[in-house]
Design a protein around this motif. Structure first.
Motif, PDB file in Angstrom:
ATOM      1  N   GLN A   1      41.982  28.413 -39.296  1.00 35.62           N
ATOM      2  CA  GLN A   1      42.601  28.207 -40.585  1.00 35.62           C
ATOM      3  C   GLN A   1      42.683  26.816 -40.663  1.00 35.62           C
ATOM      4  O   GLN A   1      41.790  26.136 -41.473  1.00 35.62           O
ATOM      5  CB  GLN A   1      43.566  28.925 -41.067  1.00 35.62           C
ATOM      6  CG  GLN A   1      42.896  30.312 -41.376  1.00 35.62           C
ATOM      7  CD  GLN A   1      43.868  31.389 -42.139  1.00 35.62           C
ATOM      8  OE1 GLN A   1      44.806  31.379 -41.479  1.00 35.62           O
ATOM      9  NE2 GLN A   1      44.221  31.843 -42.920  1.00 35.62           N
TER      10      GLN A   1
ATOM     11  N   ILE B   1      51.032  22.974 -37.038  1.00 40.07           N
ATOM     12  CA  ILE B   1      52.049  24.259 -36.910  1.00 40.07           C
ATOM     13  C   ILE B   1      53.347  24.553 -36.867  1.00 40.07           C
ATOM     14  O   ILE B   1      54.109  25.753 -36.407  1.00 40.07           O
ATOM     15  CB  ILE B   1      50.434  25.468 -35.642  1.00 40.07           C
ATOM     16  CG1 ILE B   1      50.942  24.331 -34.834  1.00 40.07           C
ATOM     17  CG2 ILE B   1      49.066  25.491 -35.928  1.00 40.07           C
ATOM     18  CD1 ILE B   1      50.353  25.164 -33.154  1.00 40.07           C
TER      19      ILE B   1
ATOM     20  N   LYS C   1      46.289  31.499 -37.227  1.00 38.54           N
ATOM     21  CA  LYS C   1      46.174  30.621 -38.123  1.00 38.54           C
ATOM     22  C   LYS C   1      46.055  28.597 -37.853  1.00 38.54           C
ATOM     23  O   LYS C   1      45.610  28.188 -38.171  1.00 38.54           O
ATOM     24  CB  LYS C   1      48.129  29.746 -37.473  1.00 38.54           C
ATOM     25  CG  LYS C   1      48.402  28.888 -37.900  1.00 38.54           C
ATOM     26  CD  LYS C   1      50.303  29.031 -38.618  1.00 38.54           C
ATOM     27  CE  LYS C   1      50.701  27.320 -38.467  1.00 38.54           C
ATOM     28  NZ  LYS C   1      52.098  28.533 -38.438  1.00 38.54           N
TER      29      LYS C   1
ATOM     30  N   ASP D   1      48.015  36.334 -34.824  1.00 36.63           N
ATOM     31  CA  ASP D   1      48.377  35.312 -36.036  1.00 36.63           C
ATOM     32  C   ASP D   1      48.649  34.282 -35.425  1.00 36.63           C
ATOM     33  O   ASP D   1      47.737  32.851 -36.324  1.00 36.63           O
ATOM     34  CB  ASP D   1      49.303  36.040 -36.247  1.00 36.63           C
ATOM     35  CG  ASP D   1      50.324  35.783 -35.127  1.00 36.63           C
ATOM     36  OD1 ASP D   1      50.855  35.749 -33.820  1.00 36.63           O
ATOM     37  OD2 ASP D   1      52.026  35.953 -35.619  1.00 36.63           O
ATOM     38  N   LEU D   2      48.766  33.379 -34.585  1.00 37.07           N
ATOM     39  CA  LEU D   2      48.857  31.901 -34.210  1.00 37.07           C
ATOM     40  C   LEU D   2      47.174  31.703 -33.816  1.00 37.07           C
ATOM     41  O   LEU D   2      46.680  30.211 -34.474  1.00 37.07           O
ATOM     42  CB  LEU D   2      48.665  31.299 -32.335  1.00 37.07           C
ATOM     43  CG  LEU D   2      49.148  30.727 -32.664  1.00 37.07           C
ATOM     44  CD1 LEU D   2      50.175  29.123 -33.074  1.00 37.07           C
ATOM     45  CD2 LEU D   2      49.969  30.178 -31.057  1.00 37.07           C
TER      46      LEU D   2
END
Length: 74
Positions: free
Chosen positions: A55, A29, A52, A48-49
């Motif tokens: 995912q 990340i 991420k 949003d983090l």
């Protein structure tokens, strides 16, 4: 789940369950290891983090919030 999810702990636990290192996730990340340790102490992070990280780890961390909301009978 009665208590509000502590997302930092949940991420840290999932990382451990997958046998992955903090260094590995931080490189995925673009964070330093020190920043990752701070993230683990947080009860919340930006969506949003979280997306991420979900995912990257192939784990739905949003489900903990959904479960919490269901328990609260919105």
């Amino acid at each position: 789940m009665e208590q509000k999810p502590h997302i930092g702990n949940l991420i840290k636990n999932e990382l451990k369950n997958q046998g992955r290192s903090i260094t590995w996730l931080s490189s995925q990340i673009g964070y330093s290891r020190e920043h990752m340790y701070k993230l683990f102490r947080n009860e919340y992070i930006y969506t949003d983090l979280l997306l991420k990280i979900s995912q990257i780890l192939k784990h739905d961390f949003f489900k903990y919030y959904s479960s919490y909301l269901e328990d609260k009978e919105m």
